[in-house]
Design an enzyme around this catalytic site. Structure first.
Site, PDB file in Angstrom:
ATOM      1  N   SER A  89       0.872  -1.192   0.000  1.00 13.28           N
ATOM      2  CA  SER A  89       0.000   0.000   0.000  1.00 13.28           C
ATOM      3  C   SER A  89       0.896   1.225   0.000  1.00 13.28           C
ATOM      4  O   SER A  89       1.880   1.260   0.754  1.00 13.28           O
ATOM      5  CB  SER A  89      -0.873   0.065   1.257  1.00 13.28           C
ATOM      6  N   TYR A 159      -6.658   6.448   2.313  1.00 20.74           N
ATOM      7  CA  TYR A 159      -5.739   5.560   3.030  1.00 20.74           C
ATOM      8  C   TYR A 159      -6.413   4.997   4.291  1.00 20.74           C
ATOM      9  O   TYR A 159      -6.477   3.773   4.471  1.00 20.74           O
ATOM     10  CB  TYR A 159      -4.484   6.339   3.406  1.00 20.74           C
TER      11      TYR A 159
END
Ligand code: NAD
Length: 326
Positions: A89, A159
């Site tokens: 990520s 996020y």
């Protein structure tokens, strides 16, 4: 790095998604040193080949260039994977704000594909979540019982919410399939291999101090973070991997420091003559961040042992030796 081999000695083939990133590359190294084969899966959207250059060509290490948003498989010939660490990520605000949709996709479809890989092979799965799951917290310090205070549509939500969704997926996997999964909530971690321009406070301050530039402190500099040195975080993650815990478990260093104090400490340790410049604070930037690590201490017998001064000295040493253009 001293690897806590007892915790992870049973693993014969570990898969690390995001393995060419900052944390992932340290995890790949530690696992390989513990005797596990390692497959590093990375699409290089923020990772770098040089982060795993020291592993390339070593027996047992495989680099698989793949985007985990699409289903993926690893070489299962000998032996099949028995550990999957899901670290893929974008992680720095500068990166995820530049790649908002990829970040959401990685936390959702990517996590689902990594979970599917683990389930196919009966592997232990650990999901890297984040203290950002607590948002701008209304409780301090943050324990795992706190559900957080996240703006679901603000810029940082790509996020925060992706990570929260990844946690929900991981927990649902355990309930639905009885899979052996765990969730770690990592607090800010720093150390060698961070990119000087990734926008996070430590690499930014160190780069600026070494270049003799002003250190850009956001807001009034009184917002706090708790900074863990990378070796401590890696040990905590591996302790979680070696356990059967679902969590979530906070992994972080409870020593809190204001951003101004951090900037001044970096100036002192680099011997720089730089000054400070206060700049606008990003929206939804948390005012405080500090982990309650009672659970990790009790269940994993883990706690951080590298003090800020020592970790920063090691990091500054690395930045001095490596040109950090990225
Ligand atoms: P990083 O950006 O250095 O590493 C992330 C890695 O994931 C990169 O190598 C990137 O190329 C790869 N990646 C991203 N999307 C991908 C995809 N779809 N498919 C394959 N690879 C992909 O960041 P980091 O600081 O090493 O963070 C690693 C993990 O730890 C992230 O999941 C992050 O959310 C989590 N985390 C980190 C911190 C920290 O302080 N470093 C704190 C909390 C959580």
């Amino acid at each position: 790095m001293d690897v806590p081999t007892a915790a992870i000695s049973r693993f014969r083939h570990s898969v690390v998604t995001g393995g060419a990133g900052f944390l992932g590359s340290h995890l790949c190294t530690a696992l390989l040193e513990s005797g596990s084969q390692v497959t590093c899966v990375d699409d290089f959207c923020t990772g770098r080949r040089e982060n795993v250059a020291h592993l390339t060509g070593r027996p047992g290490f495989t680099l698989l260039e793949a985007d985990i948003c699409h289903p993926f498989e690893v070489d299962t010939a000998s032996p099949p994977p028995d550990l999957v660490l899901n670290f893929a990520s974008p992680a720095s605000p500068a990166d995820y704000l530049r790649m908002p949709l990829h970040t959401l996709e990685t936390g959702s479809s990517g996590t689902r594909n990594a979970l599917a890989l683990a389930r196919r092979h009966g592997a232990r799965f650990v999901h890297a979540s984040t203290s950002e799951a607590y948002g701008d917290p209304q409780e301090h310090p943050q324990s795992e019982r706190y559900w957080g205070h996240v703006n679901p549509v603000g810029p940082r939500s790509v996020y925060d919410e992706a990570k929260r969704f990844g946690e929900a997926l991981t927990a649902a996997e355990a309930r639905t399939h009885g899979s052996n999964v765990g969730i770690v909530r990592l607090f800010n971690t720093y150390g060698p291999r961070m990119r000087g321009y990734d926008g996070r406070a430590v690499p930014t301050f160190v780069r600026q101090a070494l270049a003799g530039e002003e250190l850009t402190v956001t807001g009034d500099g009184r917002q706090t973070r708790s900074l863990a040195y990378v070796d401590d975080t890696v040990h905590g993650v591996l302790a979680m991997a070696g356990s059967e815990l679902l969590g979530p478990v906070n992994i972080g260093n409870p020593d809190e420091i204001t951003m101004q104090e951090l900037a001044e400490l970096v100036i002192e340790l680099t011997g720089s003559s730089s000054g400070l410049r206060f700049v606008e604070r990003p929206s939804d930037d948390p005012a405080v961040r500090c982990p309650d690590i009672t659970l990790a201490r009790g269940k994993l017998q883990w706690e951080p042992c590298v003090a800020a001064r020592e970790g920063l000295e090691r990091t500054i040493g690395w930045f001095r030796r490596h040109h950090t253009s990225g």
